[in-house]
Design an enzyme around this catalytic site. Sequence first.
Site, short mmCIF file in Angstrom:
data_model
loop_
_atom_site.label_atom_id
_atom_site.label_comp_id
_atom_site.label_asym_id
_atom_site.label_seq_id
_atom_site.Cartn_x
_atom_site.Cartn_y
_atom_site.Cartn_z
CB CYS A 165 -5.23 -1.25 -2.13
SG CYS A 165 -6.62 -0.40 -1.37
CB CYS A 202 -8.52 -4.60 -3.73
SG CYS A 202 -7.44 -3.15 -3.77
CD GLU A 221 -5.30 -5.94 -1.54
OE1 GLU A 221 -5.77 -6.54 -0.56
OE2 GLU A 221 -5.03 -4.72 -1.52
CG ASN A 264 -0.38 -0.06 2.54
OD1 ASN A 264 0.53 -0.82 2.80
ND2 ASN A 264 -0.92 0.75 3.45
CB ILE A 265 1.60 3.75 -2.23
CG1 ILE A 265 2.48 2.57 -2.65
CG2 ILE A 265 2.33 5.08 -2.34
CD1 ILE A 265 2.75 2.53 -4.14
CD GLU A 266 -1.30 5.41 4.87
OE1 GLU A 266 -1.99 4.59 5.47
OE2 GLU A 266 -0.66 6.31 5.46
CB CYS A 283 -10.72 -2.62 0.27
SG CYS A 283 -10.13 -2.02 -1.34
#
Length: 136
Positions: free
Chosen positions: A58, A94, A60, A47-49, A91
């Site tokens: 996300c 995804c 995935e 994941n990359i915020e 989620c």
Amino acid sequence: MAVDEHLMHALVQAARAARERAYAPYSKFLVGAALLDDHGRLHAGCNIENAAYPQSQCAEASAIAHLVLTGSRRILAAAVVGVAEEPVTPCGGCRQRLREFADETMPIWVADLQIVRAHYTLGQLLPASFGPSHLG
């Protein structure tokens, strides 16, 4: 192609390694994912915020992007690794992203840092899904 214990272990390990690379400075909630394609290759993502939260990605989705970049179009199995009280499943968005490249029978293993906590099929997580076959 049946996914054996060895491949499941490799998927989970790749997802755990990807989780360690996650960029989650705001939530501190690290997630890793790994996908097995129909060529026997593993594709991992984390994941990359982003400070503008809707722009985050996300794990995935990152793994799917890697899969597509290599020319693959078919996911045979997936693993997701996250640490929480309940098993960390993909989620809703995804689940639909995975459905684009996989059918309802695709296995998804959900693990934490020590054990595989649950096993599902995509169909169990996204029943009666809409997919590419609906568009001909």
